[in-house]
Design a protein around this motif. Structure first.
Motif, PDB file in Angstrom:
ATOM      1  N   LEU A  50       2.655  12.360  15.494  1.00 38.06           N
ATOM      2  CA  LEU A  50       2.118  11.188  14.798  1.00 38.06           C
ATOM      3  C   LEU A  50       2.388  11.227  13.297  1.00 38.06           C
ATOM      4  CD1 LEU A  50      -1.299  10.798  16.622  1.00 38.06           C
ATOM      5  CD2 LEU A  50       0.784   9.496  16.976  1.00 38.06           C
ATOM      6  N   GLY A  51       3.373  11.987  12.881  1.00 35.34           N
ATOM      7  CA  GLY A  51       3.688  12.102  11.470  1.00 35.34           C
ATOM      8  C   GLY A  51       4.201  10.821  10.849  1.00 35.34           C
ATOM      9  N   PHE A  52       4.638   9.877  11.663  1.00 38.42           N
ATOM     10  CA  PHE A  52       5.205   8.631  11.146  1.00 38.42           C
ATOM     11  C   PHE A  52       4.139   7.584  10.819  1.00 38.42           C
ATOM     12  CE2 PHE A  52       4.706   7.835  15.612  1.00 38.42           C
ATOM     13  CZ  PHE A  52       4.381   6.505  15.687  1.00 38.42           C
ATOM     14  N   VAL A  53       2.924   7.743  11.287  1.00 38.60           N
ATOM     15  CA  VAL A  53       1.907   6.700  11.147  1.00 38.60           C
ATOM     16  C   VAL A  53       1.496   6.498   9.685  1.00 38.60           C
ATOM     17  CG1 VAL A  53      -0.426   5.984  11.792  1.00 38.60           C
ATOM     18  CG2 VAL A  53       1.075   7.019  13.494  1.00 38.60           C
ATOM     19  N   ALA A  54       1.154   7.561   9.001  1.00 38.15           N
ATOM     20  CA  ALA A  54       0.708   7.436   7.606  1.00 38.15           C
ATOM     21  C   ALA A  54       1.808   6.891   6.694  1.00 38.15           C
ATOM     22  CB  ALA A  54       0.196   8.777   7.102  1.00 38.15           C
ATOM     23  N   PRO A  55       3.051   7.411   6.765  1.00 34.76           N
ATOM     24  CA  PRO A  55       4.095   6.813   5.924  1.00 34.76           C
ATOM     25  C   PRO A  55       4.357   5.347   6.267  1.00 34.76           C
ATOM     26  CG  PRO A  55       4.865   8.889   6.820  1.00 34.76           C
ATOM     27  CD  PRO A  55       3.547   8.603   7.439  1.00 34.76           C
ATOM     28  N   LEU A  56       4.240   4.992   7.532  1.00 35.11           N
ATOM     29  CA  LEU A  56       4.450   3.600   7.939  1.00 35.11           C
ATOM     30  C   LEU A  56       3.401   2.692   7.316  1.00 35.11           C
ATOM     31  CD1 LEU A  56       5.897   1.464   9.685  1.00 35.11           C
ATOM     32  CD2 LEU A  56       4.325   2.069  11.526  1.00 35.11           C
ATOM     33  N   VAL A  57       2.148   3.097   7.379  1.00 39.27           N
ATOM     34  CA  VAL A  57       1.069   2.281   6.813  1.00 39.27           C
ATOM     35  C   VAL A  57       1.234   2.141   5.304  1.00 39.27           C
ATOM     36  CG1 VAL A  57      -1.428   2.193   6.411  1.00 39.27           C
ATOM     37  CG2 VAL A  57      -0.543   2.772   8.681  1.00 39.27           C
ATOM     38  N   LEU A  58       1.465   3.258   4.611  1.00 46.07           N
ATOM     39  CA  LEU A  58       1.631   3.205   3.159  1.00 46.07           C
ATOM     40  C   LEU A  58       2.847   2.377   2.767  1.00 46.07           C
ATOM     41  CD1 LEU A  58       0.732   6.868   2.156  1.00 46.07           C
ATOM     42  CD2 LEU A  58      -0.644   4.805   1.840  1.00 46.07           C
ATOM     43  N   TRP A  59       3.929   2.536   3.505  1.00 52.16           N
ATOM     44  CA  TRP A  59       5.150   1.775   3.201  1.00 52.16           C
ATOM     45  C   TRP A  59       4.925   0.282   3.400  1.00 52.16           C
ATOM     46  CZ3 TRP A  59       8.762  -0.602   6.729  1.00 52.16           C
ATOM     47  CH2 TRP A  59       9.915  -1.080   6.099  1.00 52.16           C
ATOM     48  N   LEU A  60       4.260  -0.092   4.488  1.00 51.66           N
ATOM     49  CA  LEU A  60       4.006  -1.512   4.742  1.00 51.66           C
ATOM     50  C   LEU A  60       3.091  -2.132   3.682  1.00 51.66           C
ATOM     51  CD1 LEU A  60       3.583  -1.560   8.627  1.00 51.66           C
ATOM     52  CD2 LEU A  60       5.469  -2.511   7.282  1.00 51.66           C
ATOM     53  N   ILE A  61       2.161  -1.359   3.165  1.00 54.91           N
ATOM     54  CA  ILE A  61       1.235  -1.881   2.161  1.00 54.91           C
ATOM     55  C   ILE A  61       1.904  -2.030   0.800  1.00 54.91           C
ATOM     56  CG2 ILE A  61      -0.854  -1.362   0.841  1.00 54.91           C
ATOM     57  CD1 ILE A  61      -1.977  -0.083   3.397  1.00 54.91           C
ATOM     58  N   TYR A  62       2.694  -1.034   0.389  1.00 58.22           N
ATOM     59  CA  TYR A  62       3.166  -0.976  -0.992  1.00 58.22           C
ATOM     60  C   TYR A  62       4.661  -1.225  -1.191  1.00 58.22           C
ATOM     61  CZ  TYR A  62      -1.392   1.012  -1.943  1.00 58.22           C
ATOM     62  OH  TYR A  62      -2.736   1.203  -2.047  1.00 58.22           O
ATOM     63  N   ARG A  63       5.415  -1.498  -0.164  1.00 62.53           N
ATOM     64  CA  ARG A  63       6.874  -1.618  -0.309  1.00 62.53           C
ATOM     65  C   ARG A  63       7.308  -2.771  -1.206  1.00 62.53           C
ATOM     66  NH1 ARG A  63       8.655  -4.072   5.540  1.00 62.53           N
ATOM     67  NH2 ARG A  63       7.195  -5.797   5.464  1.00 62.53           N
TER      68      ARG A  63
END
Length: 143
Positions: A50-63
């Motif tokens: 599940l290492g991809f979940v946190a970067p995905l959420v942060l990326w979607l919020i701040y990209r």
């Protein structure tokens, strides 16, 4: 106002035209670093699944607010998704080749997990200094 005149509607905000406010440079550096560091923590806590979940959420919020966060978010997502795909492939290939296959594929996947941990920490340090650090040995799911 007379009885026949309808009341004027109250003005409603136009959400379609709301502009995205850019981040300060210091905020962008911090969030870019956190994309990598939180991914390391998630990778350790979830065993690489599940290492991809946190970067995905942060990326979607701040990209859209920072090019630096967008770049580092994509880099880490590519790394985490590559890790997930190679893990699934290692188990499937190892199972098809029976026990001997698992003896080969799982250590190789573990080596890639160690690489992902180390390169994420390095990329987090580079992100905190404002550098666009490309992560190698990944499949480019996001460009």
């Amino acid at each position: 106002m007379s009885e026949n005149t309808p009341p004027e509607p109250s003005p409603q905000p136009d959400y379609a035209q709301s502009a995205v406010t850019p981040m300060l440079e210091s905020e962008a550096r911090t969030w870019s670093m956190l994309v990598h560091i939180i991914a390391v923590a998630a990778l350790i806590l979830s065993g690489g699944t599940l290492g991809f979940v946190a970067p995905l959420v942060l990326w979607l919020i701040y990209r859209e607010r920072s090019a630096l966060v967008d770049f580092h978010g994509k880099q880490n997502l590519n790394l985490q998704l590559t890790l997930l795909v190679t893990g699934i492939a290692a188990v499937i290939l190892g199972t098809l080749l029976f026990v001997v296959g698992l003896a080969v594929t799982l250590p190789l996947w573990f080596a890639y997990c160690v690489y992902a941990l180390v390169i994420s920490i390095i990329a987090g340090i580079k992100a905190n200094s404002g550098e666009y650090y490309p992560i190698t040995f990944t499949i480019r799911f996001l460009r």
